[in-house]
Design a protein around this motif. Structure first.
Motif, mmCIF file in Angstrom:
data_model
loop_
_atom_site.group_PDB
_atom_site.id
_atom_site.type_symbol
_atom_site.label_atom_id
_atom_site.label_comp_id
_atom_site.label_asym_id
_atom_site.label_seq_id
_atom_site.Cartn_x
_atom_site.Cartn_y
_atom_site.Cartn_z
ATOM 1 N N HIS A 1 10.252 -11.570 -4.888
ATOM 2 C CA HIS A 1 8.935 -10.803 -4.403
ATOM 3 C C HIS A 1 9.444 -9.853 -3.231
ATOM 4 C CE1 HIS A 1 6.385 -12.971 -6.862
ATOM 5 N NE2 HIS A 1 6.984 -14.087 -6.880
ATOM 6 N N LYS A 2 8.432 -8.574 -3.236
ATOM 7 C CA LYS A 2 8.658 -7.821 -1.984
ATOM 8 C C LYS A 2 7.537 -8.043 -1.247
ATOM 9 C CE LYS A 2 12.301 -4.830 -3.997
ATOM 10 N NZ LYS A 2 12.574 -3.512 -4.386
ATOM 11 N N TYR A 3 7.377 -8.066 0.092
ATOM 12 C CA TYR A 3 6.029 -8.144 0.761
ATOM 13 C C TYR A 3 6.153 -6.973 1.699
ATOM 14 C CZ TYR A 3 6.270 -12.786 -1.033
ATOM 15 O OH TYR A 3 6.406 -13.652 -1.911
ATOM 16 N N ILE A 4 5.149 -6.422 2.195
ATOM 17 C CA ILE A 4 4.896 -5.239 3.159
ATOM 18 C C ILE A 4 4.910 -6.037 4.413
ATOM 19 C CG2 ILE A 4 3.460 -3.350 3.974
ATOM 20 C CD1 ILE A 4 2.523 -3.003 1.005
ATOM 21 N N HIS A 5 5.708 -5.762 5.436
ATOM 22 C CA HIS A 5 5.484 -6.458 6.568
ATOM 23 C C HIS A 5 4.538 -5.693 7.233
ATOM 24 C CE1 HIS A 5 6.820 -6.619 11.063
ATOM 25 N NE2 HIS A 5 6.927 -7.812 10.617
ATOM 26 N N SER A 6 3.616 -6.506 7.864
ATOM 27 C CA SER A 6 2.179 -5.880 8.282
ATOM 28 C C SER A 6 1.885 -6.383 9.459
ATOM 29 C CB SER A 6 1.158 -6.058 7.189
ATOM 30 O OG SER A 6 1.570 -5.520 5.947
ATOM 31 N N LYS A 7 0.942 -5.710 10.422
ATOM 32 C CA LYS A 7 0.367 -6.060 11.621
ATOM 33 C C LYS A 7 -1.293 -6.487 11.122
ATOM 34 C CE LYS A 7 -1.196 -3.028 14.598
ATOM 35 N NZ LYS A 7 -1.121 -2.185 15.479
ATOM 36 N N ILE A 8 -1.779 -7.618 11.711
ATOM 37 C CA ILE A 8 -3.191 -7.932 11.358
ATOM 38 C C ILE A 8 -3.771 -8.247 12.606
ATOM 39 C CG2 ILE A 8 -2.456 -10.193 11.197
ATOM 40 C CD1 ILE A 8 -4.571 -10.406 8.863
ATOM 41 N N GLU A 9 -5.237 -7.649 12.558
ATOM 42 C CA GLU A 9 -5.933 -7.814 13.806
ATOM 43 C C GLU A 9 -7.527 -7.890 13.251
ATOM 44 O OE1 GLU A 9 -4.138 -5.432 17.439
ATOM 45 O OE2 GLU A 9 -4.891 -4.092 15.883
ATOM 46 N N ILE A 10 -8.277 -8.655 14.291
ATOM 47 C CA ILE A 10 -9.594 -8.770 13.954
ATOM 48 C C ILE A 10 -10.317 -8.291 15.238
ATOM 49 C CG2 ILE A 10 -9.826 -11.271 14.246
ATOM 50 C CD1 ILE A 10 -11.921 -11.025 12.393
ATOM 51 N N ARG A 11 -11.374 -7.541 15.112
ATOM 52 C CA ARG A 11 -12.168 -7.080 16.148
ATOM 53 C C ARG A 11 -13.567 -6.585 15.819
ATOM 54 N NH1 ARG A 11 -8.817 -2.535 14.920
ATOM 55 N NH2 ARG A 11 -9.996 -0.765 14.585
ATOM 56 N N GLN A 12 -14.479 -6.026 16.629
ATOM 57 C CA GLN A 12 -15.688 -5.440 16.366
ATOM 58 C C GLN A 12 -15.441 -4.068 16.443
ATOM 59 O OE1 GLN A 12 -18.450 -7.554 18.924
ATOM 60 N NE2 GLN A 12 -19.861 -7.845 16.801
ATOM 61 N N ASP A 13 -16.180 -3.243 15.521
ATOM 62 C CA ASP A 13 -15.938 -1.829 15.465
ATOM 63 C C ASP A 13 -16.925 -1.133 14.798
ATOM 64 O OD1 ASP A 13 -14.749 0.620 16.089
ATOM 65 O OD2 ASP A 13 -12.811 0.055 15.188
ATOM 66 N N GLN A 14 -17.083 0.004 14.851
ATOM 67 C CA GLN A 14 -18.066 0.699 14.118
ATOM 68 C C GLN A 14 -17.344 0.796 12.629
ATOM 69 O OE1 GLN A 14 -21.050 1.128 15.647
ATOM 70 N NE2 GLN A 14 -21.832 1.545 13.227
ATOM 71 N N MET A 15 -18.332 0.755 11.604
ATOM 72 C CA MET A 15 -17.955 0.816 10.385
ATOM 73 C C MET A 15 -18.559 2.083 9.551
ATOM 74 S SD MET A 15 -16.544 -2.723 9.082
ATOM 75 C CE MET A 15 -16.209 -2.255 7.327
#
Length: 151
Positions: free
Chosen positions: A8-22
């Protein structure tokens, strides 16, 4: 960067969680970002839909048992983890997006995605791989927001 593992190939990714305007919300919301775009946009772009726009991470769920389930699942791998819920209902009765979290040697992988806590309807998007240390930071921040919101 692509990571190759067990065919399998996976996308090396950065992950975060925060509060923001959506978009679509009057007040800031909790938001998960993948490589600096919202998880909602990642799912929308890869499914060519807008069906993920008004979903939010499961923080502040109305049912305390559901909230405790999310809190517990965050600490484990090889589980289906609810990552987005309907912002109107804030429970598992409506739209729930779940990912199957798997542990590899150096990475945590969000291998598959689906609707429902049981992932009964697949969402066809590429899997994501996160460095373990960064994923642990994400999990701790996620847990902190759940604790803060429950006060």
């Amino acid at each position: 960067m692509l990571i190759v593992g067990k065919a399998h190939k996976y996308i090396h990714s950065k992950i975060e969680i925060r509060q923001d305007q959506m978009k679509g919300f009057q007040h800031p919301q909790y938001v998960i970002t993948i490589n600096d775009i919202t998880l909602n946009d990642y799912l929308n772009q890869n499914t060519q839909s807008r069906s993920f726009d008004l979903l939010v991470p499961p923080i502040g769920l109305f049912d305390n048992r559901d909230q405790q389930k999310v809190l517990a699942l965050l600490s484990f791998t090889n589980v289906a983890l609810p990552i987005l819920v309907c912002s109107d209902d804030m429970d598992f009765s409506c739209t729930v997006v779940t990912t199957y979290v798997e542990e590899a040697k150096d990475y945590i992988i969000w291998k598959t995605f689906g609707y429902g806590v049981d992932m009964s309807k697949p969402i066809h998007v590429p899997p994501l791989a996160f460095e373990k240390s960064q994923y642990r930071e994400f999990v701790e921040a996620f847990k902190g927001f759940i604790h803060r919101d429950s006060l």
